[in-house]
Scaffold this motif. Structure first.
Motif: not given
Length: 404
Positions: A225-227, A253-254, A271-272, A398-400
């Protein structure tokens, strides 16, 4: 505390002949699929290299069949590696004798499984002290240690009850308390929370984070589970087909996925809830050193930069507060032009402040009610940056854009 080092670690399952052939194919860069087709042998882990630090919560994650649980079981040699070496501190676990392994498992490395592993006929206290009993610890001493571990896990009042009287989440906490009671330096957790209901699972994740802050163990946690990995891990190793494809903090990693697989793996993450103040902040344009500079310098810098306030630190860069332009003007007007004016009487300390690792999601809650940008400090209260609402939004946008 203890550290773990893994060097060129591989595990191949199959007959002796198939394993030998698979070793050669691995050395020639063949894939897991090519090897199983050619030899019938399965590559569980392929040439893994990791350095796990003392006191770190290190998460190994991946989909089913990625090799993460095989990796974990090689750390205490429940599974014998085919190639490579595992070190716990300076001890070579891979080539340890049976006696050395027994000592390691009893005193240095404990394991927490998904199915809790509680004895139904023993009380919660008896289950918790079981590892100490096996070690031959005095009865009174082991009961005291077990009770303390249960208290730390919020289960002190349940010590005389039996496992079937507790919820699944509480049983899992007992399993964790048992590992802690043994005072092992390393705790291995294999999908420890995956069988729990979502709400209980989230509570257990919070429990683990809180307990880790108190106990400061070296924890290796396995999950798909990544979360969950992002919530509890100091660093994460992401595995695919037996290989470690990326290691880093959740934020690293993100921000910089190593390849398309990792990028797809993290594309739906909020991401927040992962990116932090350190990612969103910028250095403050103007800062006043209160040990060396006074109100006149504060006003001059604010007017040069067209700012209505200036952040104030001391010579050690520790955040002291801020000064408003209007207050500096008023104070200067009250003094002789040649006089150095201390800013103490106009220094304000009601500014919003967050730590470097505060998530953007949490900063939104603070900045909504803020009258100025949020100050970002490290654990020693050194001013590291400032965050405005626009910076928060830009950091996420910007990440998106980078991942389109």
């Amino acid at each position: 505390m203890a550290s773990i080092k893994i060097e060129n670690l591989s595990k191949i399952f199959g007959s002796r002949q198939a394993i030998e052939k698979a070793k050669d194919m691995l050395a020639n860069g063949k894939s897991k699929e090519e090897i199983v087709k050619a030899t019938g042998a399965t590559v569980g882990v392929n040439n893994a290299n990791l350095d796990i630090k003392e006191g770190e919560t290190f998460v190994v994650m991946g989909l089913s069949g990625s090799g993460k649980s095989t990796m974990l079981r090689m750390l205490n040699r429940l599974i014998q590696p085919t190639l490579g070496t595992v070190y716990v501190d300076d001890q070579d676990v891979t080539h340890a004798s049976s006696e050395e392994l027994q000592e390691l498992r009893r005193n240095k490395v404990n394991m927490v499984f998904q199915n809790f592993g509680l004895f139904p006929h023993k009380t919660i206290l008896e289950n918790t002290e079981y590892g100490l009993e096996i070690k031959g610890v005095d009865k009174d001493k082991r009961k005291k240690a077990a009770q303390k571990a249960l208290d730390n896990a919020g289960l002190g009042a349940y010590s005389d009850q039996y496992p079937d009287q507790l919820s699944g989440g509480m049983q899992q906490r007992v399993g964790l308390a048992r590992a802690l009671a043994n005072d092992a330096e390393i705790i291995l957790m294999d999908e420890a929370f995956s069988a729990l209901d979502p709400l209980i699972r989230r509570d257990m994740q919070d429990e683990l984070v809180e307990m880790q802050e108190k106990m400061n163990k070296t924890i290796v946690f396995i999950t798909h589970d990544l979360d969950e990995a992002l919530r509890i891990g100091d660093r994460i190793a992401l595995m695919k087909d037996g290989e470690v494809v990326q290691i880093g903090t959740g934020e690293e990693i993100l921000q910089n996925p190593a390849n398309g697989y990792v990028e797809r793996f993290v594309e739906n993450v909020d991401r927040s809830k992962v990116l932090t103040a350190e990612h969103a902040m910028t250095r403050p344009a103007v800062v006043l050193n209160s040990d060396k500079e006074g109100a006149r310098m504060a006003l001059r810098r604010m007017q040069q930069e067209d700012y209505s306030f200036i952040m104030v630190t001391n010579s050690q860069h520790e955040l002291q507060g801020y000064v408003r332009e209007v207050d500096a003007i008023r104070l200067i007007q009250q003094h002789d032009q040649t006089e150095r004016i201390n800013i103490d009487e106009i220094l304000r300390t009601d500014m919003p402040v967050v730590q470097l690792d505060t998530t953007i999601n949490d900063i939104f809650d603070i900045i909504n009610d803020a009258f100025m940008p949020v100050s970002v400090v490290d654990q020693d209260n050194h001013l590291r940056g400032m965050v405005s609402p626009k910076m928060l939004v830009n950091s996420l946008v910007s990440e998106g854009d980078n991942n389109d």
